[in-house]
Design a protein around this motif. Structure first.
Motif, short mmCIF file in Angstrom:
data_model
loop_
_atom_site.label_atom_id
_atom_site.label_comp_id
_atom_site.label_asym_id
_atom_site.label_seq_id
_atom_site.Cartn_x
_atom_site.Cartn_y
_atom_site.Cartn_z
N ASN A 3 0.93 -1.23 0.01
CA ASN A 3 -0.11 -0.03 0.18
C ASN A 3 0.95 0.94 -0.47
O ASN A 3 2.32 1.09 0.46
N CYS A 4 0.15 2.43 -0.43
CA CYS A 4 0.83 3.54 -0.52
C CYS A 4 1.15 4.26 0.82
O CYS A 4 0.21 3.92 1.86
N PRO A 5 2.51 4.71 1.25
CA PRO A 5 2.60 4.79 2.96
C PRO A 5 2.25 6.71 2.30
O PRO A 5 1.59 6.60 3.93
N ASN A 6 1.23 6.71 1.62
CA ASN A 6 0.76 8.07 1.85
C ASN A 6 -0.85 8.59 1.83
O ASN A 6 -1.31 8.21 2.87
N CYS A 7 -1.31 7.54 1.12
CA CYS A 7 -2.69 7.18 1.15
C CYS A 7 -3.29 6.13 0.82
O CYS A 7 -4.53 6.17 0.82
N GLN A 8 -2.64 5.49 1.23
CA GLN A 8 -2.95 3.51 1.73
C GLN A 8 -3.38 2.46 -0.23
O GLN A 8 -3.95 2.19 0.03
N SER A 9 -3.32 3.76 -1.01
CA SER A 9 -3.80 2.95 -1.98
C SER A 9 -3.36 2.07 -2.28
O SER A 9 -2.03 1.74 -2.15
N CYS A 25 -1.82 9.19 -5.87
CA CYS A 25 -1.30 10.49 -5.39
C CYS A 25 0.25 10.97 -5.60
O CYS A 25 0.79 12.51 -5.12
N CYS A 26 0.39 10.53 -7.59
CA CYS A 26 1.84 11.10 -7.13
C CYS A 26 3.33 11.06 -6.87
O CYS A 26 3.20 11.39 -7.02
#
Length: 67
Positions: A3-9, A25-26
């Motif tokens: 998962n993305c550490p920023n948005c959890q995507s 979130c790029c």
């Protein structure tokens, strides 16, 4: 699945050895296993701007992502 550490995507692409890109979130981040060690914002000209000061306190151990 990482998962993305920023948005959890979960919409993450691998762009290099231990390097990943979040299409939601790029941001680009470096991870080994489930430990994230660096987080970067990708600028319009392709340069990377460190976001480590937002994600890490001083010199913390890398944080874990959900895999």
């Amino acid at each position: 699945m990482m998962n993305c550490p920023n948005c959890q995507s979960k919409d993450i692409g691998k762009i290099g050895t231990n390097q990943y890109y979040c299409w939601n979130c790029c941001i680009e981040f470096t991870a080994s296993g489930n430990k994230v060690s660096s987080v970067f914002q990708v600028e319009e000209d392709g340069t990377l701007h460190s976001l480590n000061d937002l994600f890490f306190d001083d010199c913390p151990p890398p944080f874990e992502t959900n895999m």
